[in-house]
Design a protein around this motif. Structure first.
Motif, PDB file in Angstrom:
ATOM      1  N   TYR A 191     -80.840  23.313 -43.407  1.00 29.89           N
ATOM      2  CA  TYR A 191     -82.101  22.606 -44.142  1.00 29.89           C
ATOM      3  C   TYR A 191     -82.990  24.067 -44.715  1.00 29.89           C
ATOM      4  CZ  TYR A 191     -87.229  20.806 -44.518  1.00 29.89           C
ATOM      5  OH  TYR A 191     -87.628  20.083 -45.254  1.00 29.89           O
TER       6      TYR A 191
ATOM      7  N   GLU B  68     -83.343  20.387 -47.331  1.00 27.49           N
ATOM      8  CA  GLU B  68     -83.292  19.488 -47.670  1.00 27.49           C
ATOM      9  C   GLU B  68     -82.570  18.975 -46.172  1.00 27.49           C
ATOM     10  OE1 GLU B  68     -81.310  16.952 -50.041  1.00 27.49           O
ATOM     11  OE2 GLU B  68     -79.561  18.595 -51.306  1.00 27.49           O
ATOM     12  N   GLU B  69     -82.315  17.488 -45.884  1.00 28.73           N
ATOM     13  CA  GLU B  69     -81.127  17.381 -44.616  1.00 28.73           C
ATOM     14  C   GLU B  69     -80.660  16.900 -44.211  1.00 28.73           C
ATOM     15  OE1 GLU B  69     -83.423  14.297 -42.222  1.00 28.73           O
ATOM     16  OE2 GLU B  69     -84.983  15.434 -41.207  1.00 28.73           O
TER      17      GLU B  69
ATOM     18  N   PRO C  73     -75.081  15.828 -47.897  1.00 26.12           N
ATOM     19  CA  PRO C  73     -76.939  15.784 -47.772  1.00 26.12           C
ATOM     20  C   PRO C  73     -76.974  14.072 -47.011  1.00 26.12           C
ATOM     21  CG  PRO C  73     -76.786  16.517 -50.227  1.00 26.12           C
ATOM     22  CD  PRO C  73     -74.920  16.170 -49.079  1.00 26.12           C
ATOM     23  N   LYS C  74     -77.948  13.985 -46.878  1.00 29.05           N
ATOM     24  CA  LYS C  74     -78.332  13.147 -46.545  1.00 29.05           C
ATOM     25  C   LYS C  74     -79.191  12.059 -47.287  1.00 29.05           C
ATOM     26  CE  LYS C  74     -80.092  13.600 -41.317  1.00 29.05           C
ATOM     27  NZ  LYS C  74     -81.373  13.278 -39.846  1.00 29.05           N
ATOM     28  N   SER C  75     -79.609  12.441 -48.042  1.00 30.88           N
ATOM     29  CA  SER C  75     -79.662  11.885 -49.823  1.00 30.88           C
ATOM     30  C   SER C  75     -78.773  10.824 -50.609  1.00 30.88           C
ATOM     31  CB  SER C  75     -80.450  12.991 -50.128  1.00 30.88           C
ATOM     32  OG  SER C  75     -79.568  14.250 -50.955  1.00 30.88           O
TER      33      SER C  75
ATOM     34  N   THR D  30     -75.495   5.415 -51.238  1.00 28.90           N
ATOM     35  CA  THR D  30     -75.824   5.293 -52.736  1.00 28.90           C
ATOM     36  C   THR D  30     -74.245   5.733 -53.057  1.00 28.90           C
ATOM     37  OG1 THR D  30     -75.231   8.140 -52.418  1.00 28.90           O
ATOM     38  CG2 THR D  30     -77.558   6.829 -53.180  1.00 28.90           C
TER      39      THR D  30
ATOM     40  N   GLU E 227     -72.123   8.549 -51.182  1.00 31.63           N
ATOM     41  CA  GLU E 227     -71.306   8.444 -50.243  1.00 31.63           C
ATOM     42  C   GLU E 227     -69.654   8.083 -49.899  1.00 31.63           C
ATOM     43  OE1 GLU E 227     -73.300   6.134 -45.794  1.00 31.63           O
ATOM     44  OE2 GLU E 227     -73.535   5.769 -47.501  1.00 31.63           O
TER      45      GLU E 227
END
Length: 350
Positions: free
Chosen positions: A49, A54-55, A74-76, A80, A83
């Motif tokens: 982080y 970002e996480e 990334p968790k983002s 999507t 993933e």
């Protein structure tokens, strides 16, 4: 010496040995470390982080060669198409010691590939259309002071590194592997010639950008029928079918049964004809970059692979004897667009 004395002497020796060895064993165990896995995860998450803003997900934590290692992403990207796509995943590590040491990671490798793709995508779309997917593998190399060789540096910041490689090519270098998958079909010789010209113009663009000297470029035309909803089921039939030996262009290849290929050609085309351009793009967007290579073979209508002389020298030296050095892609005739040998779909005439 009596038997009792001998027995006591052995006991003394054993006790002495234990006393001497025990601290060594304990020291080794302490140095190897005994940490709660959750502590390892938290330390990695905090580091990532702080570094990337970002996480991150940190999972699959294990040990190897004296390090804690984990998969990171990334968790983002959760939820999507990115993933579960290994193209967007990397690793982090911590050396196993008495205290948890510093964290190291390789996510800059992923970032550099993403940055390079975003830099090249607008021009690629301008040349080849919207139904394309890019896959990059970029290596930034630097010749450090006192060395006579280039070494790979794990860095991100594509634009900055490209500028360095252009302005200081004696000490900075970018090696670019770029694969462009075009989801379309070429119907006529005139269209094939136009596509060949597009590839040639794109290579000239890469030269202007300073990305040709160490270049491996693949442009692969994938039959758009892979975007049809029914393709997944047919692909399983193809995979487990008994292949037939067929002679194509004087070469023997093994293809799925003719009847299956006829059926696929017609049925999947019917599905494609009912789909809008937006639906085709949405289906294309679902394809994971790590699976793009799986679409080659039976689905490749045609393609070309272009290598600069510098890239051949660096990574494919065994191919130098088979390559004319004057073929520097300064002429359209240097670009060849070959038919896919194992292309399984039938033409309208067949």
């Amino acid at each position: 010496m009596t038997q009792t004395d001998k027995s006591k002497q052995k006991q003394v020796i054993i006790i002495a040995a234990v006393v001497l060895i025990a601290p060594v064993i304990i020291g080794l165990l302490v140095n190897l470390g005994s940490h709660d896995i959750e502590d390892v995860r938290i330390k990695m998450e905090e580091y990532l982080y702080d570094r990337y803003g970002e996480e991150f997900v940190v999972d699959r934590i294990g040990t190897r060669s004296g390090y804690y290692e984990a998969r990171i992403y990334p968790k983002s990207i959760i939820g999507t198409s990115k993933e579960d796509d290994s193209y967007y995943y990397s690793q982090a590590g911590i050396k196993i010691e008495r205290k948890l040491g510093n964290v190291g990671d390789g996510y800059d490798i992923v970032l550099l590939n993403i940055e390079g793709e975003e830099y090249l995508k607008p021009k690629a779309r301008e040349m080849f259309g919207d139904k394309i997917k890019l896959k990059t593998k970029i290596r930034y190399k630097k010749k450090k002071e006192g060395n006579d060789y280039f070494s790979w540096q794990i860095r991100s910041g594509f634009k900055e590194l490209l500028k360095k490689s252009v302005n200081n090519s004696e000490t900075h270098r970018i090696e670019l592997q770029l694969f462009i998958y075009i989801f379309d079909r070429i119907e006529t010789e005139e269209e094939k010639e136009e596509r060949r010209r597009e590839i040639f113009e794109f290579v000239q663009y890469l030269k202007e950008e300073g990305l040709y000297k160490y270049l491996e470029l693949g442009v692969i035309f994938i039959d758009e029928r892979v975007l049809a909803p029914g393709y997944g089921e047919y692909s399983l039939e193809v995979r487990f079918s008994d292949k037939e030996k067929v002679e194509i262009g004087g070469k023997k290849v093994y293809l799925p049964p003719l009847e299956l290929r006829k059926e696929m050609t017609v049925k999947l085309q019917e599905e494609i004809d009912k789909m809008s351009e937006e639906e085709l793009l949405e289906r294309m967007g679902r394809i994971k970059k790590s699976r793009l290579d799986d679409l080659r073979g039976y689905n490749t209508q045609c393609g070309t692979f272009i290598y600069s002389w510098g890239m051949l020298e660096e990574n494919y030296s065994s191919s130098l004897s088979r390559r004319d050095k004057s073929r520097n892609y300064s002429k359209l005739e240097h670009v060849e667009l070959d038919n896919g040998l194992k292309y399984m779909y039938l033409s309208r005439k067949e």
